[in-house]
Design a protein around this motif. Structure first.
Motif, PDB file in Angstrom:
ATOM      1  N   GLY A  28       0.775  -1.233   0.000  1.00 28.48           N
ATOM      2  CA  GLY A  28       0.000   0.000   0.000  1.00 28.48           C
ATOM      3  C   GLY A  28       0.809   1.288   0.000  1.00 28.48           C
ATOM      4  N   PRO A  29       1.712   1.498   0.954  1.00 29.03           N
ATOM      5  CA  PRO A  29       2.467   2.755   0.996  1.00 29.03           C
ATOM      6  C   PRO A  29       3.312   2.995  -0.264  1.00 29.03           C
ATOM      7  CG  PRO A  29       2.608   1.625   3.096  1.00 29.03           C
ATOM      8  CD  PRO A  29       1.980   0.661   2.141  1.00 29.03           C
ATOM      9  N   GLY A  86       2.139   6.311  -7.201  1.00 33.17           N
ATOM     10  CA  GLY A  86       0.973   6.833  -7.909  1.00 33.17           C
ATOM     11  C   GLY A  86       1.055   6.556  -9.395  1.00 33.17           C
ATOM     12  N   LEU A 138       2.725   1.777  -3.375  1.00 33.21           N
ATOM     13  CA  LEU A 138       1.830   2.082  -4.491  1.00 33.21           C
ATOM     14  C   LEU A 138       1.323   3.512  -4.404  1.00 33.21           C
ATOM     15  CD1 LEU A 138      -0.217  -1.251  -4.572  1.00 33.21           C
ATOM     16  CD2 LEU A 138       1.529  -0.521  -6.214  1.00 33.21           C
ATOM     17  N   ALA A 139       1.008   3.953  -3.183  1.00 30.61           N
ATOM     18  CA  ALA A 139       0.515   5.318  -3.005  1.00 30.61           C
ATOM     19  C   ALA A 139       1.609   6.334  -3.309  1.00 30.61           C
ATOM     20  CB  ALA A 139       0.008   5.495  -1.577  1.00 30.61           C
TER      21      ALA A 139
END
Length: 258
Positions: free
Chosen positions: A129-130, A136, A132-133
């Motif tokens: 998650g972190p 972006g 991929l965020a």
């Protein structure tokens, strides 16, 4: 129509030319060392230290371990090979190119996510998650994940946390780990997966996160003398690299002596 040599081939030809250009009265001929791109600063420092001991300074040629291994397999003459992983040294060994009993894994490294120096974000890398965020819609620079050690380690780490399939279309593939680092330095990619020692060597990037060592194969640098070795200093320089003085030099550049 003649085919132009690849950049790696040109580097190797230039290194060979430099080695062969040593005057006849200069003896012994210095070793020609083919070394992983991530070793540029540290191997140059080791070569300088060897020269200060009264030896002819080794001739160094840097490229991706995969490219160097293929050159050796094709018969390129050299004295020592230093790979950034064990599999490419295995390939050279299977081709019958290593001098028996000279292969030693002597250095370790860490895999990191590097971003621009002005980007102060910290990115946890134990889950998808972190990362991929943080990326972006931007680009992620990596050494070729199908062949180059840094890229292979990086792909394994991304697969482990379930991020590879989503990030693969955003990956900018580079010829070697230093080329991947350069993409981040120039702003062509927001982040890059490189070794900790590469990030440390550049003032233009900072480490945004460190990949868990358990999430990719162990990063181990083996060195070996080649059967084509012609320099009488080849074995002595190999022993210098794996000895206490050599390992201390690499430790100064962030490598972990094994």
């Amino acid at each position: 129509m003649p085919v132009s040599p690849t950049p790696t081939r040109r580097w190797l030809l230039a290194a060979l030319a430099a080695a062969l250009a040593i005057p006849a009265q200069a003896a012994p001929r210095p070793p020609l060392v083919l070394a992983a791109a991530s070793l540029q600063e540290s191997m140059n420092a080791a070569a300088d230290a060897w020269a200060r001991l009264g030896h002819a300074r080794p001739v160094l040629s840097f490229a991706a371990s995969s490219a160097l291994a293929r050159q050796i397999q094709s018969g390129a003459p050299a004295d020592l090979f230093v790979s950034a992983d064990e599999p490419w040294m295995d390939a050279v060994d299977k081709a019958g190119k290593l001098a028996p009993g000279t292969r030693v894994a002597f250095l370790g490294n860490r895999l990191v996510l590097a971003g621009a120096a002005a980007d102060r974000r910290t990115v946890p890398l134990d889950r998808a998650g972190p990362l991929l965020a943080a990326i972006g819609q931007a680009r992620l620079a990596m050494a070729d994940p199908d062949a180059v050690p840094a890229g292979l380690y990086g792909k394994a780490a991304l697969q482990k946390i379930g991020a590879w399939d989503r990030l693969a279309p955003k990956v900018v593939r580079a010829e070697n780990v230093r080329a991947a680092l350069a993409l981040v330095e120039r702003g062509a990619a927001s982040f890059g997966i490189v070794y900790a020692t590469d990030a440390r060597a550049s003032a233009k990037v900072r480490i945004a996160g460190i990949f868990p060592a358990a999430n990719h194969p162990p990063i181990r640098y083996p060195v070996a003398r080649l059967k084509t070795a012609a320099s009488p200093d080849a074995e002595a320089f190999r022993r210098f690299l794996i000895g206490a003085r050599g390992k201390a030099i690499f430790a100064r550049y962030g490598f972990t002596p094994l």
